[in-house]
Design an enzyme around this catalytic site. Sequence first.
Site, PDB file in Angstrom:
ATOM      1  N   ARG A  67      -2.263 -11.445  -3.708  1.00  0.00           N
ATOM      2  CA  ARG A  67      -2.322 -10.019  -4.029  1.00  0.00           C
ATOM      3  C   ARG A  67      -1.512  -9.194  -3.041  1.00  0.00           C
ATOM      4  NH1 ARG A  67      -8.174  -7.744  -4.833  1.00  0.00           N
ATOM      5  NH2 ARG A  67      -6.787  -5.965  -5.018  1.00  0.00           N
ATOM      6  N   ARG A 113     -17.294   0.688  -0.969  1.00  0.00           N
ATOM      7  CA  ARG A 113     -16.036   1.413  -1.202  1.00  0.00           C
ATOM      8  C   ARG A 113     -16.166   2.446  -2.332  1.00  0.00           C
ATOM      9  NH1 ARG A 113     -11.135  -2.715  -0.913  1.00  0.00           N
ATOM     10  NH2 ARG A 113      -9.989  -0.815  -0.407  1.00  0.00           N
ATOM     11  N   ASN A 138       0.800  -1.227   0.000  1.00  0.00           N
ATOM     12  CA  ASN A 138       0.000   0.000   0.000  1.00  0.00           C
ATOM     13  C   ASN A 138       0.830   1.273   0.000  1.00  0.00           C
ATOM     14  OD1 ASN A 138      -2.188  -1.623  -0.164  1.00  0.00           O
ATOM     15  ND2 ASN A 138      -2.821  -1.378   1.965  1.00  0.00           N
ATOM     16  N   ASP A 169      -6.996  -3.781   8.504  1.00  0.00           N
ATOM     17  CA  ASP A 169      -6.324  -4.845   7.750  1.00  0.00           C
ATOM     18  C   ASP A 169      -5.725  -5.911   8.661  1.00  0.00           C
ATOM     19  OD1 ASP A 169      -5.006  -2.704   5.100  1.00  0.00           O
ATOM     20  OD2 ASP A 169      -6.998  -3.481   5.532  1.00  0.00           O
ATOM     21  N   CYS A 218     -16.500  -4.169  -3.738  1.00  0.00           N
ATOM     22  CA  CYS A 218     -15.653  -5.352  -3.570  1.00  0.00           C
ATOM     23  C   CYS A 218     -16.239  -6.126  -2.393  1.00  0.00           C
ATOM     24  CB  CYS A 218     -14.197  -4.963  -3.355  1.00  0.00           C
ATOM     25  SG  CYS A 218     -13.781  -4.623  -1.670  1.00  0.00           S
TER      26      CYS A 218
HETATM   27  C1  EPZ Z   1      -6.843   1.609   1.804  1.00  0.00           C
HETATM   28  O1  EPZ Z   1      -8.011   1.403   1.044  1.00  0.00           O
HETATM   29  C2  EPZ Z   1      -6.057   0.321   1.698  1.00  0.00           C
HETATM   30  N1  EPZ Z   1      -5.710   0.073   0.302  1.00  0.00           N
HETATM   31  C3  EPZ Z   1      -6.883  -0.820   2.272  1.00  0.00           C
HETATM   32  O2  EPZ Z   1      -6.066  -1.979   2.247  1.00  0.00           O
HETATM   33  C4  EPZ Z   1      -7.241  -0.516   3.723  1.00  0.00           C
HETATM   34  O3  EPZ Z   1      -8.068  -1.538   4.223  1.00  0.00           O
HETATM   35  C5  EPZ Z   1      -7.976   0.833   3.796  1.00  0.00           C
HETATM   36  O4  EPZ Z   1      -7.169   1.866   3.177  1.00  0.00           O
HETATM   37  C6  EPZ Z   1      -8.268   1.259   5.233  1.00  0.00           C
HETATM   38  O5  EPZ Z   1      -7.077   1.336   5.940  1.00  0.00           O
HETATM   39  C7  EPZ Z   1      -4.683   0.757  -0.250  1.00  0.00           C
HETATM   40  O6  EPZ Z   1      -4.048   1.598   0.378  1.00  0.00           O
HETATM   41  C8  EPZ Z   1      -4.352   0.425  -1.688  1.00  0.00           C
HETATM   42  P1  EPZ Z   1     -10.402   4.169   2.524  1.00  0.00           P
HETATM   43  P2  EPZ Z   1      -8.959   2.660   0.668  1.00  0.00           P
HETATM   44  O7  EPZ Z   1     -10.659   5.065   1.369  1.00  0.00           O
HETATM   45  O8  EPZ Z   1      -8.147   3.875   0.518  1.00  0.00           O
HETATM   46  C9  EPZ Z   1     -15.020   5.052   2.744  1.00  0.00           C
HETATM   47  C10 EPZ Z   1      -5.548  -4.171   1.860  1.00  0.00           C
HETATM   48  O9  EPZ Z   1      -5.925  -5.121   2.525  1.00  0.00           O
HETATM   49  N2  EPZ Z   1     -14.816   5.920   1.574  1.00  0.00           N
HETATM   50  O10 EPZ Z   1      -9.471   4.612   3.601  1.00  0.00           O
HETATM   51  O11 EPZ Z   1      -9.831   2.231  -0.474  1.00  0.00           O
HETATM   52  C11 EPZ Z   1     -14.787   3.581   2.429  1.00  0.00           C
HETATM   53  O12 EPZ Z   1     -15.960   3.003   1.891  1.00  0.00           O
HETATM   54  C12 EPZ Z   1      -6.506  -3.092   1.458  1.00  0.00           C
HETATM   55  O13 EPZ Z   1      -4.354  -3.973   1.515  1.00  0.00           O
HETATM   56  C13 EPZ Z   1     -15.903   6.649   1.081  1.00  0.00           C
HETATM   57  O14 EPZ Z   1     -17.016   6.572   1.586  1.00  0.00           O
HETATM   58  O15 EPZ Z   1      -9.850   2.784   1.972  1.00  0.00           O
HETATM   59  C14 EPZ Z   1     -14.425   3.002   3.780  1.00  0.00           C
HETATM   60  O16 EPZ Z   1     -15.592   2.705   4.495  1.00  0.00           O
HETATM   61  C15 EPZ Z   1      -7.917  -3.532   1.700  1.00  0.00           C
HETATM   62  N3  EPZ Z   1     -15.714   7.448  -0.011  1.00  0.00           N
HETATM   63  C16 EPZ Z   1     -13.680   4.150   4.470  1.00  0.00           C
HETATM   64  O17 EPZ Z   1     -14.029   5.345   3.726  1.00  0.00           O
HETATM   65  C17 EPZ Z   1     -14.494   7.585  -0.615  1.00  0.00           C
HETATM   66  O18 EPZ Z   1     -14.379   8.353  -1.602  1.00  0.00           O
HETATM   67  C18 EPZ Z   1     -12.169   4.009   4.455  1.00  0.00           C
HETATM   68  O19 EPZ Z   1     -11.802   3.705   3.131  1.00  0.00           O
HETATM   69  C19 EPZ Z   1     -13.406   6.846  -0.101  1.00  0.00           C
HETATM   70  C20 EPZ Z   1     -13.588   6.028   1.005  1.00  0.00           C
END
Ligand code: EPZ
Length: 422
Positions: A398, A122, A23, A306, A117
């Site tokens: 992955r 997300r 990440n 995670d 997903c």
């Molecule tokens: C990052 O995902 C990581 N992926 C995820 O890791 C990790 O679980 C997650 O952050 C939380 O720590 C990468 O960095 C590539 P978020 P991300 O945007 O950025 C909501 C793994 O296992 N949200 O922080 O997609 C969302 O639905 C993966 O390596 C909105 O509503 O997560 C969630 O409930 C899985 N609107 C919360 O925010 C948006 O525009 C946090 O999601 C964006 C997010």
Amino acid sequence: MDQLAITGGARLAGEIRVSGAKNAALPALAAALLADGPVTLANVPHLNDVTTMIALLGRMGVTVTVHDGLRIEVDPNSLEDCRAPYELVKTMRASILVLGPLLARHGRAEVSLPGGCAIGARPVDLHVEGLRALGARIEIEDGYIHAEAGRLHGCELLLDKVTVTGTENLMMAAALAEGETVIENAAREPEVCDLAAFLNSMGARISGAGSDRIVIRGVPRLQGTQYRVLPDRIEAGTFLVAAAMTGGRVRLREARAQDLGAILAKLREAGAAIDSGPDWVALDMGGRRPQAVDISTAPFPGFATDMQAQFMALDAIARGVGTISENVFENRFMHAPELQRMGADIRLEGHTAVVRGVERLRGAPVMATDLRASAGLVLAGLVAEGETVVDRIYHIDRGYECIEEKLRQLGAQIRRLARGSR
Ligand code: EPZ
């Protein structure tokens, strides 16, 4: 579809090296598009998601060269096409990270919506809203984000939710914008800090990364650079939990204790002795069975979502009862029914799981559903009686580099089964 076959019972012991962080590598590969010269990244892990990101860059015409299997060189000047197609984006949501850089450097982007997903809807609404505030014209139709912009202009951004890739996308876009951008309620993950440091090594002027207020002073151009990606704190945490569950004793090279605060605190609560240095972390469980712990996931520096599945596996065989609250994603308990098939005593109540530890789990055929759930099932297999076969382990490939080799180095009985072989 490969499987992993694990025979439980071994107490893990020994030392392994933690790979570079998935990440951090994924946003860095996207950020390379911002530079006007070649960018070389070191310590990039060999993971399917990294391969997908490289394939995406290649699809856009960007030349990517892998040197001696360890260093990846990206030449952003060879870019021909600003389109990230659905067939690649649907396999890896982090593809959305090319949106900010393409808009900032080329003024246009066509990126497929990632879609939902397994762990939740997300959405990427916060990415889109933030880019619009920076001056981008964005239409969403036919499942694609169609974006155009002249030079982006800096502004005050207040994110409704803490979003890791949202913060990263906006930070990358703001790096080349006119004027100053402030991101309030920014994500504080170590990977966000690593991206800020990488961008600053290209000539960006970013301060405050690691806090919830990041200030980006836009610059006219960013130059090529060389950068080493930080170690993967989730891989490190996963191996520490594996050692704790098996009563073992491990030492992780290239692990950063400062990225593992909440995880180490919970492992100490579970009864582990933890020691650490500038680039290593050691855990000694002394043959003891862990004590159940209560987990409540939150953005960094809170407990990482995670790591939730891995701790559910620990609580499943711990002494006492642990409660696990998943507060970041809406559907991240899919490992629970698989653990129940192995004999775990888990009661789900909305976004909370109540786990009553049992003496022994029983090996069983189980199915991986998402990256970290599959890690939790592998850990459960390490302590279960008999053999556990984890199916659909493309999920695990992955995010974990050579997981069976590293676990075998620590004494685990684990082997990869090519599809259909027994
Ligand atoms: C990052 O995902 C990581 N992926 C995820 O890791 C990790 O679980 C997650 O952050 C939380 O720590 C990468 O960095 C590539 P978020 P991300 O945007 O950025 C909501 C793994 O296992 N949200 O922080 O997609 C969302 O639905 C993966 O390596 C909105 O509503 O997560 C969630 O409930 C899985 N609107 C919360 O925010 C948006 O525009 C946090 O999601 C964006 C997010």
